[in-house]
Motif scaffolding. Structure first.
Motif, PDB file in Angstrom:
ATOM      1  N   UNK A 176      26.603  21.222  58.355  1.00 39.56           N
ATOM      2  CA  UNK A 176      26.946  21.356  56.939  1.00 39.56           C
ATOM      3  C   UNK A 176      26.555  20.097  56.169  1.00 39.56           C
ATOM      4  N   UNK A 177      26.884  18.930  56.709  1.00 35.70           N
ATOM      5  CA  UNK A 177      26.632  17.700  55.956  1.00 35.70           C
ATOM      6  C   UNK A 177      25.152  17.322  55.922  1.00 35.70           C
ATOM      7  N   UNK A 178      24.416  17.678  56.953  1.00 35.26           N
ATOM      8  CA  UNK A 178      22.963  17.482  56.888  1.00 35.26           C
ATOM      9  C   UNK A 178      22.378  18.360  55.791  1.00 35.26           C
ATOM     10  N   UNK A 179      22.799  19.619  55.748  1.00 39.82           N
ATOM     11  CA  UNK A 179      22.321  20.536  54.710  1.00 39.82           C
ATOM     12  C   UNK A 179      22.824  20.128  53.332  1.00 39.82           C
ATOM     13  N   UNK A 180      23.996  19.519  53.259  1.00 38.01           N
ATOM     14  CA  UNK A 180      24.529  19.001  51.997  1.00 38.01           C
ATOM     15  C   UNK A 180      23.584  17.949  51.416  1.00 38.01           C
ATOM     16  N   UNK A 181      23.121  17.044  52.294  1.00 33.24           N
ATOM     17  CA  UNK A 181      22.183  15.998  51.849  1.00 33.24           C
ATOM     18  C   UNK A 181      20.874  16.616  51.394  1.00 33.24           C
ATOM     19  N   UNK A 182      20.408  17.658  52.083  1.00 33.50           N
ATOM     20  CA  UNK A 182      19.173  18.338  51.670  1.00 33.50           C
ATOM     21  C   UNK A 182      19.347  18.982  50.301  1.00 33.50           C
ATOM     22  N   UNK A 183      20.472  19.682  50.107  1.00 32.96           N
ATOM     23  CA  UNK A 183      20.701  20.394  48.843  1.00 32.96           C
ATOM     24  C   UNK A 183      20.774  19.439  47.657  1.00 32.96           C
ATOM     25  N   UNK A 184      21.417  18.289  47.855  1.00 42.18           N
ATOM     26  CA  UNK A 184      21.671  17.372  46.734  1.00 42.18           C
ATOM     27  C   UNK A 184      20.753  16.157  46.751  1.00 42.18           C
ATOM     28  N   UNK A 185      19.768  16.173  47.660  1.00 36.19           N
ATOM     29  CA  UNK A 185      18.782  15.094  47.745  1.00 36.19           C
ATOM     30  C   UNK A 185      19.455  13.733  47.930  1.00 36.19           C
ATOM     31  N   UNK A 210      11.160   2.997  53.404  1.00 32.79           N
ATOM     32  CA  UNK A 210       9.739   2.927  53.051  1.00 32.79           C
ATOM     33  C   UNK A 210       9.256   4.247  52.457  1.00 32.79           C
ATOM     34  N   UNK A 211       9.756   5.369  53.025  1.00 39.38           N
ATOM     35  CA  UNK A 211       9.335   6.683  52.552  1.00 39.38           C
ATOM     36  C   UNK A 211      10.208   7.208  51.422  1.00 39.38           C
ATOM     37  N   UNK A 212      11.215   6.422  51.056  1.00 27.97           N
ATOM     38  CA  UNK A 212      12.121   6.774  49.944  1.00 27.97           C
ATOM     39  C   UNK A 212      12.783   8.134  50.169  1.00 27.97           C
ATOM     40  N   UNK A 213      13.338   8.303  51.375  1.00 34.70           N
ATOM     41  CA  UNK A 213      13.991   9.560  51.737  1.00 34.70           C
ATOM     42  C   UNK A 213      15.474   9.327  52.009  1.00 34.70           C
ATOM     43  N   UNK A 214      16.333  10.332  51.736  1.00 34.88           N
ATOM     44  CA  UNK A 214      17.743  10.229  52.132  1.00 34.88           C
ATOM     45  C   UNK A 214      17.853  10.023  53.641  1.00 34.88           C
ATOM     46  N   UNK A 215      18.913   9.341  54.043  1.00 36.09           N
ATOM     47  CA  UNK A 215      19.059   8.940  55.443  1.00 36.09           C
ATOM     48  C   UNK A 215      20.383   9.448  56.011  1.00 36.09           C
ATOM     49  N   UNK A 216      20.312  10.111  57.169  1.00 45.04           N
ATOM     50  CA  UNK A 216      21.500  10.597  57.880  1.00 45.04           C
ATOM     51  C   UNK A 216      21.486  10.004  59.280  1.00 45.04           C
ATOM     52  N   UNK A 217      22.648   9.506  59.714  1.00 44.24           N
ATOM     53  CA  UNK A 217      22.775   8.918  61.045  1.00 44.24           C
ATOM     54  C   UNK A 217      23.484   9.877  62.009  1.00 44.24           C
TER      55      UNK A 217
END
Length: 528
Positions: free
Chosen positions: A463-472, A165-172
């Motif tokens: 690292x992978x959470x920050x990876x998603x932030x860096x690359x949207x 709904x918020x159109x945001x990347x999702x990490x589990x």
């Protein structure tokens, strides 16, 4: 000139840290023991300079505010999303079942009632979605914060819907989807060697065990369909549009941080966006409180046994607690037992009963020789990290399967509660694990394997959470399979097409031969 250079260097050193990008992370957590895992990850994110905001219901069971590590965004709800008393009742009923004191008719009624209750729990949980999305003021505040990603535990379906709904990347932060182990949703999972949780099977199955595994898979699939279609799918259609499918949204996370690894679990196929962080919550042991350290040291060469059960089990039946205490009393080791029930009448002088104990610090203590546990994921992975063998008596959920993985690797022994009730059953199990060196050797070997990694599991997760932030996002790591209907994924349409083509070819060949034969026969008749 030197002064100018020194000032420039100092200025750069001051400015460099401020140039690091701290992410803005929105968290939709899950209640219960899942929150314990999530909070560890949130504290680690905060230590890396990220701004963390948890969106939670106004009435919670486990989730507590902690302004030192994260901001709290409270969504008003009429009642708590999860009923802790229900879970305690489930544990109590399964305790009776394990001991053979629950009649079959009562068990069947409990099972059917529990299925209804599970749906009720998800209905209650899903009420968080409209409570947030229908509140214009709350959504305005959330949108103004401009988050970089959503972090959630998909044991509940809310996080995936809200991220979409918020159109945001999702990490589990995940081990479970609603009724199934997450691997079955994201990766190819051949049932011939990947056991369903709850089946009590390993990756080495006989024919009839494979039959049992498939039956468990079908039962789980029915539960999953029931929950997703009747609870979460209507929310998707209301807030995301009639064409949105909940299962596709749920499986479309950018990164799956799995709370397991292949030192603990069975090897299986995986996917590019699955990251393993088993044991990420494990930390080096810290010094014990003085009084507990004194008790531990008093054990001498025999060492210490520690015992802890689930937080849902406040106390055991009196005769069972007496049997456990009597077993401990016959051992030369000292025992620390985390138990909030009444003091058992058979409690020996070698046993210290406490309301709470620093479990990870005790498991890392060189004097601790054995861990008696119920088989929760956190506990067995901490035992693996520190190389302490386990005697376990599981109750519900994944506890038996967790212990079975350690037992298969030679580091644990599973004991049913019915065996605890028998004469010296509990005592003999502990003596076997204490006196047979292979148990400790195998757990030490698993501990070495677990530690032999290029990065600590928690650092891998960060690292992978920050990876998603860096690359949207991490769309390039997502397999197309998540967007395929089941019949396309399994190539059912291709098989039907090829089968039809072969059948048509055979039919055409038969018709051609038949026509040719008739033509030859007619010509022969005319010649005669």
């Amino acid at each position: 000139m030197k002064t100018v250079c020194c000032c420039t260097v100092l200025l750069l050193l001051v400015l460099i840290p401020t140039c690091c990008h701290g992410g803005n992370i929105l968290v939709f957590p899950t209640e219960g023991s899942h929150w314990i895992n999530m909070e560890i990850l949130l504290k680690a994110l905060h230590s890396r300079g990220h701004n963390v905001t948890i969106a939670r219901a106004s009435k919670t069971w486990y989730i507590k505010d902690n302004p030192l590590y994260y901001n709290t965004f409270i969504v008003p709800v009429e009642k708590g999303l999860v009923d802790g008393d229900f879970l305690k009742k489930v544990f109590s009923e399964f305790l009776k079942l394990e001991r053979g004191t629950l009649p079959l008719a009562s068990f069947l009624r409990m099972t059917i009632g529990m299925l209804d209750k599970i749906v009720d729990v998800h209905n209650s949980v899903s009420s968080f979605v409209p409570a947030l999305l229908d509140n214009v003021e709350l959504m305005r505040k959330l949108n103004e914060t401009k988050f970089d990603l959503v972090l959630t535990d998909p044991c509940w379906g809310n996080g995936a819907i809200l991220a979409k709904y918020m159109n945001l990347p999702l990490v589990y932060n995940v081990r479970w989807l609603m009724p199934e182990e997450a691997h079955f949703a994201i990766a190819p999972s051949p049932l011939s060697y990947i056991p369903m949780t709850g089946s009590g099977l390993t990756d080495k199955m006989t024919f009839f065990q494979r039959v049992k595994n498939i039956i468990f898979y079908l039962m789980t699939a029915i539960q999953s369909t029931f929950a997703s279609k009747f609870v979460y799918q209507p929310l998707c259609e209301k807030y995301l549009g009639p064409d949105c499918d909940f299962n596709q949204i749920q499986n479309d996370a950018d990164i799956w941080l799995m709370r397991t690894d292949f030192v603990f679990d069975y090897p299986c196929p995986t996917m590019p966006n699955v990251v393993y962080m088993g044991g990420f919550h494990c930390k080096p042991a810290e010094p014990l409180p003085d009084d507990m350290e004194e008790f531990v040291q008093s054990s001498g060469e025999h060492g210490v046994i520690i015992m802890s059960l689930s937080t849902f089990v406040n106390e055991l039946p009196e005769d069972l607690a007496d049997g456990i205490a009597a077993g401990f009393a016959k051992l030369p080791q000292k025992v620390i037992w985390s138990y909030r029930g009444p003091k058992p009448s058979t409690l020996g002088n070698n046993t210290l009963q406490v309301d709470w104990m620093p479990q990870k610090d005790l498991l890392g203590h060189p004097k601790v020789k054995l861990f008696v546990a119920h088989g929760g994921t956190n506990g067995v992975q901490e035992a693996l990290c520190h190389g302490v063998p386990v005697v376990g008596f599981p109750l519900v959920f994944d506890q038996y399967d967790n212990l079975l993985r350690l037992q298969e690797k030679g580091g644990a022994k599973i004991l049913t509660l019915r065996a605890v009730d028998t004469d010296d059953g509990f005592l003999k199990a502990m003596q076997e694990v204490l006196n047979e060196p292979s148990y400790r050797q195998n757990m030490q070997r698993l501990s070495r394997l677990h530690r032999d990694q290029p990065m600590k599991p928690i650092d891998t997760a960060l690292f992978w959470i920050e990876y998603v932030i860096r690359h949207k996002g991490a769309a390039h790591l997502k397999a197309q399979s998540n967007r395929m209907p089941w019949y396309v994924y399994h190539s059912v349409d291709v098989v039907l097409f090829l089968t039809g083509a072969v059948m048509l070819t055979l039919l055409a060949t038969v018709m051609f031969i038949r026509c040719l034969w008739k033509s030859v026969c007619r010509r022969k008749v005319k010649l005669e």
